[in-house]
Enzyme design. Sequence first.
Site, short mmCIF file in Angstrom:
data_model
loop_
_atom_site.label_atom_id
_atom_site.label_comp_id
_atom_site.label_asym_id
_atom_site.label_seq_id
_atom_site.Cartn_x
_atom_site.Cartn_y
_atom_site.Cartn_z
N ASP A 11 78.88 -59.26 6.44
CA ASP A 11 77.87 -59.28 7.77
C ASP A 11 78.81 -59.70 8.77
O ASP A 11 79.76 -60.37 8.52
CB ASP A 11 76.51 -60.23 7.10
CG ASP A 11 75.91 -60.39 8.61
OD1 ASP A 11 75.49 -59.26 9.11
OD2 ASP A 11 75.71 -61.51 8.83
N ASP A 13 77.62 -61.09 12.56
CA ASP A 13 77.04 -62.04 13.40
C ASP A 13 76.45 -62.91 12.51
O ASP A 13 75.71 -62.78 11.53
CB ASP A 13 75.89 -61.62 14.30
CG ASP A 13 76.46 -60.89 15.51
OD1 ASP A 13 77.21 -61.86 16.05
OD2 ASP A 13 75.82 -60.06 16.07
N ASP A 206 74.59 -64.29 6.19
CA ASP A 206 73.82 -65.55 6.71
C ASP A 206 72.28 -65.29 6.51
O ASP A 206 71.65 -66.32 7.07
CB ASP A 206 74.38 -65.82 8.05
CG ASP A 206 73.78 -65.06 9.18
OD1 ASP A 206 74.17 -63.53 9.04
OD2 ASP A 206 72.83 -65.27 9.98
MG LIG Z 1 74.12 -62.12 10.34
#
Ligand SMILES: [Mg+2]
Length: 266
Positions: A11, A13, A206
């Site tokens: 991933d 961001d 995240d």
């Molecule tokens: Mg993310």
Amino acid sequence: MIRNVKCAIFDLDGTLFLGKDRIEGASEALHMMREKGIKILFLTNAGTRSREGVAEKLRSRGFEANADEVYCGSYIVAKYIAMHLPGKKVYVVGEPGMVEELNAAGIETSDDAGIVVGCLDRQINYEKLGKAHMLIRHGAEFIASNKDHTFPTEHGSMPGAGAIVAAIEFSTRRSALVVGKPNPYAFTLMKEEKGLKASETLMVGDRLDTDIAFAKNCGIKSVLVLTGTSKKEEIKEKGLNPELILETVAGLPKELGIMPKEKPTA
Ligand SMILES: [Mg+2]
């Protein structure tokens, strides 16, 4: 320790960077993995840029990246429509990167369309919402890259694509089909295009409700990093258990059994 990883999907961001700020040691960690022959792919629900645009963003933040390693919301939506709804025109509530990928997949964009695509649009206005509303009320399909509530920036979180998609869902009383994470469709594409095996693939992200849920839906291993949205305490509450939790992505090579090269002492 996680063994037998031949491909790692990252991933962006909250995992590799936070807005304009890079996560310390992230690009070095990915470089180390590449050197050991681990295939690196990037998977983001963000649909505002094209694959090349995302690769450029990664390179500007110090990561090695090619467009064909990038699976972004715009590309995933375009491939999904080309495969499942061929021949239909698309009305886009979104940004130029989405239109670029749709056109690259041979899909025409138009105000008179059989499909509405909803995405993050930082130039959103009432006219666009109205157009999408009317098309859907007249029977158009409704597809979204994602329904992320927010996205992290260096200044804190901002309204995500989900906030815009929700406005259209609310007025039309129709739910959008989300083709980005946690929908496993991107992994179907990756398997087809890159020949991945689920047992040798790792997802690193995240967010529990997108990244870790995606991994579970694909039957692949997952690592949660704590540099972005989800906190350790939410794991139990959401019932989504990653194989591993790391403070930051910089710690990943060690967990894969890859040791940094000893620096020669002068
Ligand atoms: Mg993310």
